[in-house]
Scaffold this motif. Structure first.
Motif, PDB file in Angstrom:
ATOM      1  N   GLY A 288      31.430-122.683   6.345  1.00  0.00           N
ATOM      2  CA  GLY A 288      31.176-121.624   5.546  1.00  0.00           C
ATOM      3  C   GLY A 288      30.793-121.916   4.002  1.00  0.00           C
ATOM      4  O   GLY A 288      31.092-123.440   3.902  1.00  0.00           O
TER       5      GLY A 288
ATOM      6  N   LEU B 269      28.863-118.853   9.133  1.00  0.00           N
ATOM      7  CA  LEU B 269      29.949-118.316   8.837  1.00  0.00           C
ATOM      8  C   LEU B 269      29.872-117.489   7.388  1.00  0.00           C
ATOM      9  O   LEU B 269      29.264-118.191   6.232  1.00  0.00           O
ATOM     10  CB  LEU B 269      31.045-119.406   8.674  1.00  0.00           C
TER      11      LEU B 269
ATOM     12  N   TRP C  65      40.642-123.831   7.251  1.00  0.00           N
ATOM     13  CA  TRP C  65      40.279-124.040   5.974  1.00  0.00           C
ATOM     14  C   TRP C  65      40.602-125.431   5.629  1.00  0.00           C
ATOM     15  O   TRP C  65      41.662-125.990   5.768  1.00  0.00           O
ATOM     16  CB  TRP C  65      40.833-123.154   5.056  1.00  0.00           C
TER      17      TRP C  65
ATOM     18  N   CYS D 101      36.896-115.472   6.777  1.00  0.00           N
ATOM     19  CA  CYS D 101      35.792-116.103   7.162  1.00  0.00           C
ATOM     20  C   CYS D 101      35.171-115.225   8.623  1.00  0.00           C
ATOM     21  O   CYS D 101      36.171-115.326   9.429  1.00  0.00           O
ATOM     22  CB  CYS D 101      36.394-117.637   7.403  1.00  0.00           C
TER      23      CYS D 101
ATOM     24  N   THR E 239      36.887-113.245  13.158  1.00  0.00           N
ATOM     25  CA  THR E 239      37.238-113.611  12.020  1.00  0.00           C
ATOM     26  C   THR E 239      38.472-114.100  11.700  1.00  0.00           C
ATOM     27  O   THR E 239      39.336-113.672  12.555  1.00  0.00           O
ATOM     28  CB  THR E 239      37.194-112.173  10.965  1.00  0.00           C
TER      29      THR E 239
ATOM     30  N   CYS F 187      36.006-122.770   4.786  1.00  0.00           N
ATOM     31  CA  CYS F 187      36.194-122.352   6.125  1.00  0.00           C
ATOM     32  C   CYS F 187      35.461-123.055   7.223  1.00  0.00           C
ATOM     33  O   CYS F 187      34.479-123.361   6.660  1.00  0.00           O
ATOM     34  CB  CYS F 187      36.068-120.895   6.455  1.00  0.00           C
TER      35      CYS F 187
ATOM     36  N   ALA G 277      31.941-116.574   4.194  1.00  0.00           N
ATOM     37  CA  ALA G 277      33.439-116.419   3.384  1.00  0.00           C
ATOM     38  C   ALA G 277      33.465-115.484   2.473  1.00  0.00           C
ATOM     39  O   ALA G 277      32.590-114.880   1.874  1.00  0.00           O
ATOM     40  CB  ALA G 277      33.546-117.994   2.774  1.00  0.00           C
TER      41      ALA G 277
END
Length: 118
Positions: A109, A3, A35, A21, A76, A94, A5
């Motif tokens: 992330g 991931l 998140w 993300c 995303t 995230c 971010a």
């Protein structure tokens, strides 16, 4: 799967910021994006999440101000943060829950700092 971010930074109270993300790497199916956030001295809390089989859900303090969405074509997710408050200041993380040929997994992330000033 990794991931990446994006977004965050410095925002003003009553202003807006957007986090993104993006998931990449291999063949996978995203089941959920979301998140968490953590501010100094506080536990990490889930802010928002969106699942493939249900609508978004939000932590009470951000309802009506934050909007989570996803673009499945880009793997995303986005967190639109409006009407920012000082207490939204935190590191935002995230996450994605996904499945591949090996099973179900969760990936995170890197943290993104959001600072809200008056």
């Amino acid at each position: 799967v990794q991931l990446q971010a994006y977004g965050g930074g410095l925002g003003q109270a009553r202003g807006s910021l957007r986090l993104s993300c993006a998931a990449s790497g291999g063949t996978f199916t995203i089941k959920a994006f979301g998140w968490f956030r953590q501010s100094p001295g506080n536990a990490r809390e889930q802010v928002a999440a969106i699942r493939s089989d249900s609508g978004p859900n939000y932590e009470d303090s951000v309802k009506g101000r934050f909007t989570i969405s996803r673009d499945n074509t880009k793997n995303t997710a986005y967190l639109q943060m409006d009407s920012l408050k000082l207490e939204d200041t935190a590191v935002y993380y995230c996450f994605a829950r996904y499945s591949d040929y090996t099973g179900d997994h969760t990936v995170w992330g890197q943290g993104t700092l959001v600072t809200v000033s008056s």
